[in-house]
Design an enzyme around this catalytic site. Structure first.
Site, PDB file in Angstrom:
ATOM      1  CG  ASP A   1      -1.200   5.344 -10.508  1.00 50.81           C
ATOM      2  OD1 ASP A   1      -0.457   5.698 -11.115  1.00 50.81           O
ATOM      3  OD2 ASP A   1      -1.406   5.244  -9.351  1.00 50.81           O
TER       4      ASP A   1
ATOM      5  CB  VAL B   1      -0.906   0.040   1.360  1.00 51.84           C
ATOM      6  CG1 VAL B   1      -1.846   1.249   1.435  1.00 51.84           C
ATOM      7  CG2 VAL B   1      -1.906  -1.308   1.150  1.00 51.84           C
TER       8      VAL B   1
HETATM    9  C1  MEV Z   1       1.526   8.936  -9.099  1.00 50.31           C
HETATM   10  O1  MEV Z   1       1.476   7.523  -9.271  1.00 50.31           O
HETATM   11  C2  MEV Z   1       2.206   9.795 -10.027  1.00 50.31           C
HETATM   12  C3  MEV Z   1       2.149  11.192 -10.153  1.00 50.31           C
HETATM   13  O2  MEV Z   1       2.589  11.396 -11.396  1.00 50.31           O
HETATM   14  C4  MEV Z   1       0.729  11.657  -9.839  1.00 50.31           C
HETATM   15  C5  MEV Z   1      -0.375  11.273 -10.983  1.00 50.31           C
HETATM   16  O3  MEV Z   1       0.059  11.025 -12.025  1.00 50.31           O
HETATM   17  O4  MEV Z   1      -1.512  11.417 -10.587  1.00 50.31           O
HETATM   18  C6  MEV Z   1       2.962  11.660  -9.096  1.00 50.31           C
END
Ligand code: MEV
Length: 308
Positions: free
Chosen positions: A147, A97
């Site tokens: 993501d 997590v």
């Molecule tokens: C988080 O996994 C990656 C960031 O670029 C945030 C995003 O893309 O939402 C830091």
């Protein structure tokens, strides 16, 4: 009904991606979320997620809880009432997590698909992706959507915010080590801090984002054309820019330096930073040595993954 989703790792372009620049991310299949949905003779919709010590009935969750929101948003998208019969939802995860491996998005993707199957509705990948993006906003504030995209499609993705992710081919497989600082990455916070800094020094940050965009573009070409050896230098350059953006930390820098000294071809933090993971490009024969060096420099665990 059962559905699973992989973890993900960002290779290039984190943070700049929030500002419209391209980023590259790949699935990490060694870690997975698996969601099981079954009818139950007990009343209510029960959610069990032992990895985060959660055993709760849906109506007892706060209204902005991400898991409750997946369920409510899904049924509202399907234009169905919530099931009145009892349901048991079991969420098992091997994705650490808050480490930058996309555990939240993976739970949302697997849960959405398992529930839709349970009510005998089919969803397109695009529908899953859109729904999970809404949930990501609860976790992260202003996420780019990278993501949910890489986890929904479970393929390497070249991603630009607001556009459908482009999947791309890997010309020649390559090996990366993922090293976990064990410090939860405060992604929402680091994204908000970058925004504050960008507002103060817009020109400086825009030019760093432009450099990162170039790196992501060259990295994609190198991967597609079977020249992954070029990625090491690009990782080092991207890490230096992330340091200037203040999203690295001493623990991440220690792991990055240890990997380089042990023979990695390049290394950088991955994800939101200030904790979470770093990655290092290695020749497969050096993987063990680099992983050991990263552990000795303080990593709580490492994963070795082949991108193909
Ligand atoms: C988080 O996994 C990656 C960031 O670029 C945030 C995003 O893309 O939402 C830091």
């Amino acid at each position: 009904m059962k559905s699973s989703a992989p973890g993900k790792i960002i290779l290039f372009g984190e943070h700049a991606v929030v500002y419209g620049r391209p980023a590259l991310a790949v699935p990490v299949t060694q870690v997975q979320v698996e969601v099981n949905v079954a009818d139950s003779s007990n009343a209510g919709i029960w959610i069990h997620a032992p990895a985060v010590d959660m055993h709760a009935e849906l109506s007892a969750l706060p209204s902005d809880h991400p898991i409750g929101s997946v369920i409510h948003n899904l049924f509202s998208m399907l234009e169905l009432p919530l099931p009145t019969r009892g349901l048991e939802i079991n969420i098992e995860s091997t994705i650490p997590v808050a480490s930058g491996l996309g555990s939240g998005a993976a739970v949302s993707v697997a849960l959405t698909r398992a529930l839709a199957m349970h009510v005998e509705r089919s969803l397109s990948d695009e529908q899953v992706n859109n729904l999970v993006y809404e949930i990501e906003k609860l976790y992260h504030g202003t996420p780019s959507g990278i993501d949910n995209t890489v986890i929904t499609y479970a393929k390497p993705v070249y991603f630009i915010k607001g556009k459908p992710g482009e999947t791309f081919k890997v010309g020649k497989p390559f090996t990366i080590i993922i090293g976990d600082t064990g410090i939860p990455a405060p992604t929402k916070q680091s994204v908000a801090d970058v925004r504050r800094a960008w507002l103060k020094d817009t020109n400086g940050f825009e030019s760093m984002f432009n450099e990162i965009a170039q790196i992501a573009l060259i990295a994609r070409r190198s991967i597609e054309s079977g020249r992954p050896d070029m990625l090491g230098e690009l990782m080092d350059h991207n890490h230096a820019l992330l340091q200037r953006m203040t999203v690295s930390c001493s623990e991440l820098d220690a792991l990055v330096n240890a990997a380089r000294e042990a023979g990695a071809l390049g290394a950088k933090l991955s994800g939101g930073g200030r904790g979470g993971n770093m990655i290092a490009l290695v020749n497969p024969e050096d993987a063990e040595k680099v992983a050991q060096a990263v552990l000795s420099a303080g990593a709580k665990k490492t994963l070795t993954t082949e991108v193909s």
